[in-house]
Motif scaffolding. Structure first.
Motif, short mmCIF file in Angstrom:
data_model
loop_
_atom_site.label_atom_id
_atom_site.label_comp_id
_atom_site.label_asym_id
_atom_site.label_seq_id
_atom_site.Cartn_x
_atom_site.Cartn_y
_atom_site.Cartn_z
N ASP A 1 104.29 92.30 -18.03
CA ASP A 1 104.42 91.63 -16.74
C ASP A 1 105.33 92.36 -15.98
OD1 ASP A 1 102.55 89.49 -17.46
OD2 ASP A 1 104.12 88.35 -18.32
N ARG A 2 106.35 92.78 -16.35
CA ARG A 2 107.44 93.33 -15.56
C ARG A 2 106.78 94.70 -14.86
NH1 ARG A 2 111.24 92.32 -19.79
NH2 ARG A 2 111.07 94.34 -20.53
N HIS A 3 105.94 95.72 -15.55
CA HIS A 3 105.25 96.55 -15.09
C HIS A 3 104.18 96.32 -14.20
CE1 HIS A 3 104.26 100.86 -15.60
NE2 HIS A 3 103.16 100.69 -16.33
N VAL A 4 103.54 95.56 -14.51
CA VAL A 4 102.31 94.97 -13.54
C VAL A 4 102.90 94.62 -12.23
CG1 VAL A 4 100.55 93.17 -13.06
CG2 VAL A 4 100.63 94.36 -15.23
N THR A 5 104.11 93.80 -12.50
CA THR A 5 104.50 93.25 -11.16
C THR A 5 105.22 94.44 -10.26
OG1 THR A 5 104.85 91.10 -12.23
CG2 THR A 5 106.20 91.52 -10.40
N ALA A 6 106.02 95.26 -10.96
CA ALA A 6 106.75 96.26 -10.37
C ALA A 6 105.51 97.35 -9.52
CB ALA A 6 107.59 97.00 -11.30
N ALA A 7 104.55 97.77 -10.38
CA ALA A 7 103.63 98.55 -9.64
C ALA A 7 102.89 97.84 -8.47
CB ALA A 7 102.76 98.88 -10.89
N LEU A 8 102.36 96.81 -8.70
CA LEU A 8 101.62 96.19 -7.73
C LEU A 8 102.46 96.15 -6.29
CD1 LEU A 8 99.39 93.32 -9.32
CD2 LEU A 8 98.75 95.18 -7.96
N THR A 9 103.73 95.49 -6.39
CA THR A 9 104.72 95.10 -5.50
C THR A 9 104.86 96.63 -4.62
OG1 THR A 9 105.57 93.62 -6.59
CG2 THR A 9 106.79 94.46 -4.66
N ALA A 10 105.16 97.79 -5.49
CA ALA A 10 105.52 99.04 -4.83
C ALA A 10 104.19 99.44 -3.99
CB ALA A 10 105.68 100.29 -5.76
N GLU A 11 102.91 99.46 -4.49
CA GLU A 11 101.69 99.57 -4.01
C GLU A 11 101.29 98.76 -2.67
OE1 GLU A 11 98.32 102.18 -3.19
OE2 GLU A 11 100.22 102.37 -4.52
N ALA A 12 101.59 97.41 -3.02
CA ALA A 12 101.35 96.60 -1.69
C ALA A 12 102.48 96.81 -0.69
CB ALA A 12 101.74 95.26 -2.17
N ALA A 13 103.76 97.21 -0.92
CA ALA A 13 104.74 97.64 0.36
C ALA A 13 104.10 98.97 0.73
CB ALA A 13 106.06 97.78 -0.21
N SER A 14 103.89 99.93 0.05
CA SER A 14 103.07 101.21 0.91
C SER A 14 102.10 100.91 1.54
CB SER A 14 102.83 101.95 -0.24
OG SER A 14 102.39 103.20 0.36
N ARG A 15 101.06 100.02 1.10
CA ARG A 15 99.77 99.69 1.85
C ARG A 15 99.92 98.99 3.05
NH1 ARG A 15 94.85 100.53 -0.90
NH2 ARG A 15 95.30 101.80 -2.68
N ILE A 16 100.91 97.93 3.12
CA ILE A 16 101.04 97.16 4.37
C ILE A 16 101.77 98.04 5.33
CG2 ILE A 16 102.31 95.08 4.96
CD1 ILE A 16 99.60 94.54 3.42
N ALA A 17 102.83 98.68 5.09
CA ALA A 17 103.73 99.35 5.84
C ALA A 17 102.96 100.31 6.59
CB ALA A 17 104.60 100.47 4.87
N GLY A 18 101.57 101.05 6.21
CA GLY A 18 100.78 101.75 6.64
C GLY A 18 99.63 101.16 7.48
N ALA A 19 99.36 99.78 7.59
CA ALA A 19 98.42 99.18 7.87
C ALA A 19 98.20 98.76 9.44
CB ALA A 19 97.99 97.86 7.06
N GLY A 20 99.56 98.84 9.99
CA GLY A 20 99.64 98.57 11.72
C GLY A 20 99.30 97.21 11.87
N LEU A 21 99.76 96.11 10.89
CA LEU A 21 99.36 94.78 11.00
C LEU A 21 100.22 94.23 12.22
CD1 LEU A 21 99.23 93.67 7.42
CD2 LEU A 21 97.20 94.42 8.86
N GLU A 22 99.46 93.11 12.89
CA GLU A 22 100.04 92.54 14.18
C GLU A 22 101.10 91.62 13.55
OE1 GLU A 22 98.85 89.24 17.85
OE2 GLU A 22 97.28 90.00 16.09
N ARG A 23 102.26 91.60 14.08
CA ARG A 23 103.43 90.80 13.62
C ARG A 23 103.59 89.61 14.76
NH1 ARG A 23 106.47 92.61 9.28
NH2 ARG A 23 108.00 91.11 10.07
N GLY A 24 103.94 88.34 14.31
CA GLY A 24 104.20 87.18 15.12
C GLY A 24 104.99 86.20 14.46
N VAL A 25 104.85 84.88 15.08
CA VAL A 25 105.57 83.77 14.22
C VAL A 25 104.38 83.20 13.32
CG1 VAL A 25 106.59 81.74 14.48
CG2 VAL A 25 107.12 83.50 16.02
N CYS A 26 104.90 83.05 12.03
CA CYS A 26 103.95 82.60 10.96
C CYS A 26 104.33 81.14 10.81
CB CYS A 26 104.03 83.27 9.56
SG CYS A 26 102.93 84.95 9.91
#
Length: 301
Positions: free
Chosen positions: A160-185
């Motif tokens: 579980d630690r391995h899965v969570t760490a790997a997914l989080t690292a990949e997610a952070a990288s993907r989101i950082a480069g996605a150019g998503l719009e920011r605003g008030v959620c």
């Protein structure tokens, strides 16, 4: 005084406090829910109100009322105190606790089964919230990546630690480069925080609102069968590019890291370690394992 983590305040004492603070005739006060914050129903001859008593150290009270006023229609509104203040405070055993009073949202939570038409209107209401909240000065949301080490420290299973760490690292990288719009959620876009009044949907409970990637609000709905109806409704009000839709599974990963931190730390502190047996930790870990199987095709257990 005995050190206290959280207290349950006597509703009859709160009734008197509300009467003085808001200049209301209060006939009753009943505790409805106690978790992160305590919510009470306040009865008056003029009708019902909702009283929110925030946990000690929580600083969202004034901001929540101000955001509701900024958004306007489609959101339950806060009631200023008699002196014009947006929030008051009581001296609880654990320290000062802010409180706010809210109009009782008309209607009720949507009943099951929930139709595509309901989800279409839910998408419209969410997009309208995003549009109306633009320009409000909200704090930045907590980055789930900063919570990862704490989550990993309380996961006993190495896999579980391995899965969570790997997914989080990949997610952070993907989101950082996605150019998503920011605003008030809103911060918690579920039908548990909505009342249906005829064809109208009315949001409430804005204390999780923060500046974030707007698509984060859509991630919980994206995993439901009604997602196409929700998305179609959302797009009648504002654009949602395909890049944002493609990022939703990665945003869901980051949300689940935040959920795990809450259920592993904050909730046991409020409810005791028995809360760990309620299944929420296992459910989120299960979702992360499933996500790894299709988001990380090279993944090997």
């Amino acid at each position: 005084m005995v050190p206290t983590l959280r207290s349950i305040v006597d509703p009859s004492w709160l009734a008197s406090t509300v009467a003085r603070a808001y200049g209301l005739e209060v006939s009753g006060c009943v505790l409805l829910r106690s978790l992160v914050n305590d919510v009470y129903r306040v009865d008056t001859p003029a009708g019902r109100f909702a009283l929110k008593l925030y946990r000690a150290g929580h600083d969202a009270a004034d901001r929540e009322v101000a955001l509701a006023a900024h958004v306007g229609a489609g959101v339950a509104q806060g009631i200023p105190l008699a002196d014009g203040s947006l929030a008051g405070a009581i001296a609880a055993a654990e320290g000062p606790r802010a409180f706010t009073l809210w109009e009782w949202a008309p209607g009720a939570k949507p009943r099951k089964p929930r139709s595509d038409d309901l989800y279409r209107r839910f998408g419209v209401a969410t997009a309208a919230f995003h549009e109306a909240a633009a320009g409000f000065a909200a704090p930045a949301a907590v980055d789930p990546v900063t919570l990862l080490d704490g989550v990993l420290a309380r996961l006993p299973d190495p896999e579980d630690r391995h899965v969570t760490a790997a997914l989080t690292a990949e997610a952070a990288s993907r989101i950082a480069g996605a150019g998503l719009e920011r605003g008030v959620c809103h911060g918690d876009v579920t039908l548990d925080n909505v009342h249906a009044d005829g064809d109208r949907l009315i949001f409430y409970d804005l204390d999780c609102a923060a500046e974030n990637w707007l698509a984060t609000d859509l991630s919980p709905v994206a995993a439901t069968p009604q997602w196409p109806a929700f998305l179609a409704g959302y797009r009648t009000v504002r654009e949602l590019p395909e890049e944002a839709v493609e990022a939703l599974p990665w945003l869901d990963v980051l949300l689940r890291v935040g959920y795990l931190h809450f259920h592993l730390y904050a909730k046991p502190a409020m409810r005791g370690t028995e809360s760990l047996t309620e299944g929420w930790v296992d459910e989120n870990l299960g979702q992360l394992r499933a996500a790894a199987a299709w988001l990380l095709p090279e993944w090997e257990t």
